[in-house]
Design a protein around this motif. Structure first.
Motif, PDB file in Angstrom:
ATOM      1  N   ARG A 122       0.907  -1.488   0.249  1.00 49.08           N
ATOM      2  CA  ARG A 122      -0.400  -0.015   0.059  1.00 49.08           C
ATOM      3  C   ARG A 122       1.391   1.110   0.188  1.00 49.08           C
ATOM      4  O   ARG A 122       0.691   1.897  -0.716  1.00 49.08           O
ATOM      5  N   ARG A 123       1.759   1.415   0.773  1.00 47.28           N
ATOM      6  CA  ARG A 123       3.101   2.392   1.067  1.00 47.28           C
ATOM      7  C   ARG A 123       3.970   2.122   0.948  1.00 47.28           C
ATOM      8  O   ARG A 123       4.731   0.967   1.134  1.00 47.28           O
ATOM      9  N   CYS A 124       5.270   3.046   0.983  1.00 48.30           N
ATOM     10  CA  CYS A 124       6.696   2.443   1.114  1.00 48.30           C
ATOM     11  C   CYS A 124       7.436   3.853   1.463  1.00 48.30           C
ATOM     12  O   CYS A 124       6.408   5.016   0.961  1.00 48.30           O
ATOM     13  N   ALA A 125       8.617   3.374   2.020  1.00 48.13           N
ATOM     14  CA  ALA A 125       9.033   4.796   2.433  1.00 48.13           C
ATOM     15  C   ALA A 125      11.046   4.800   2.206  1.00 48.13           C
ATOM     16  O   ALA A 125      10.804   3.256   2.385  1.00 48.13           O
ATOM     17  N   ILE A 126      11.868   5.037   1.812  1.00 43.25           N
ATOM     18  CA  ILE A 126      13.125   4.952   1.364  1.00 43.25           C
ATOM     19  C   ILE A 126      13.629   5.534   3.053  1.00 43.25           C
ATOM     20  O   ILE A 126      13.843   6.950   3.297  1.00 43.25           O
ATOM     21  N   VAL A 127      14.843   5.214   3.877  1.00 45.05           N
ATOM     22  CA  VAL A 127      15.773   6.129   5.138  1.00 45.05           C
ATOM     23  C   VAL A 127      17.071   5.197   4.503  1.00 45.05           C
ATOM     24  O   VAL A 127      17.568   4.652   3.914  1.00 45.05           O
ATOM     25  N   LEU A 128      17.683   6.502   4.247  1.00 44.76           N
ATOM     26  CA  LEU A 128      19.192   6.341   4.006  1.00 44.76           C
ATOM     27  C   LEU A 128      20.142   6.472   5.377  1.00 44.76           C
ATOM     28  O   LEU A 128      19.528   7.618   6.236  1.00 44.76           O
TER      29      LEU A 128
END
Length: 228
Positions: free
Chosen positions: A38-44
């Motif tokens: 449903r959703r996504c996030a990118i953390v760096l």
């Protein structure tokens, strides 16, 4: 999933990114379009600040990522630390492994499952792509295998864009504000930058605020952070 299916997935992912104009928002959106999520996030990884949210597909994902950044722990941090995907069966009840993260999420009304997949280039830790589903339950091997392939595509996108100075790949304003607040706290207290970030997180946790909210108040000189 066979080789031809992975090739098809790769082609679809690259097409989605290109049609959306490139950049991390496009990569984030492509993950949602090519995966059953449903959703996504990118953390760096962000130096002394640790893992920081770089992009989230909606407010729900942004809320969870903010809780991880504030607590300094959570599925994404574990995935990056150990180099393996980390599953959360239900965000509303399955976060006891990370008490600070669970506390930061308490009362937020979040639910559904989550899979944090590390982004790595050899021995270099880049961050994590966090995938959210509305349904609760364990992630099956087929889904995890597909998510790992998409994480490789995200890593390739990051590496190829490493020399791109376009604004769409720039550090998000929230991360810049946190860096500014940590620098101000470090200079005022005469402490190391890493300790300044820890002070910001401690203040945020003690006052029920997000790391970004505390950073904004420090920059605006509404609060002064002290060493606990």
């Amino acid at each position: 999933m066979g080789t031809s299916q992975f090739d098809q997935l790769t082609g679809q992912f690259l097409l989605e990114v290109r049609e959306a104009g490139g950049g991390l928002p496009a990569v984030c959106a492509a993950c949602v379009r090519v995966l059953p999520v449903r959703r996504c996030a990118i953390v760096l990884e962000d130096g002394e600040a640790g893992l920081q949210p770089w992009c989230a597909s909606d407010d729900f994902a942004d809320l969870v990522e903010s809780a991880q950044a504030t607590a300094g722990e959570g599925p994404a941090l574990s995935a990056v630390a150990f180099g393996v995907p980390v599953s959360v069966i239900d965000l509303s009840v399955d976060c006891e492994r990370w008490p600070g993260f669970a506390e930061a999420l308490s009362g937020a009304g979040v639910s559904g499952s989550m899979l944090a997949v590390p982004l790595r280039l050899g021995g270099i830790r880049l961050g994590s792509v966090d995938l959210y589903r509305d349904t609760v339950g364990r992630n099956g091997p087929r889904f995890i295998a597909t998510a790992l392939h998409v994480a490789d595509l995200v890593t390739a996108s990051l590496v190829l864009a490493a020399g791109d100075v376009a604004q769409q790949w720039a550090q998000p304003p929230s991360a810049r504000r946190i860096h500014q607040a940590a620098g101000m706290t470090s200079a005022r207290l005469g402490i190391e930058l890493g300790d300044a970030y820890a002070c910001l997180r401690g203040y945020a946790f003690a006052h029920g605020l997000s790391l970004m909210q505390v950073a904004q108040r420090v920059v605006d000189r509404e609060v002064l952070i002290e060493v606990e």
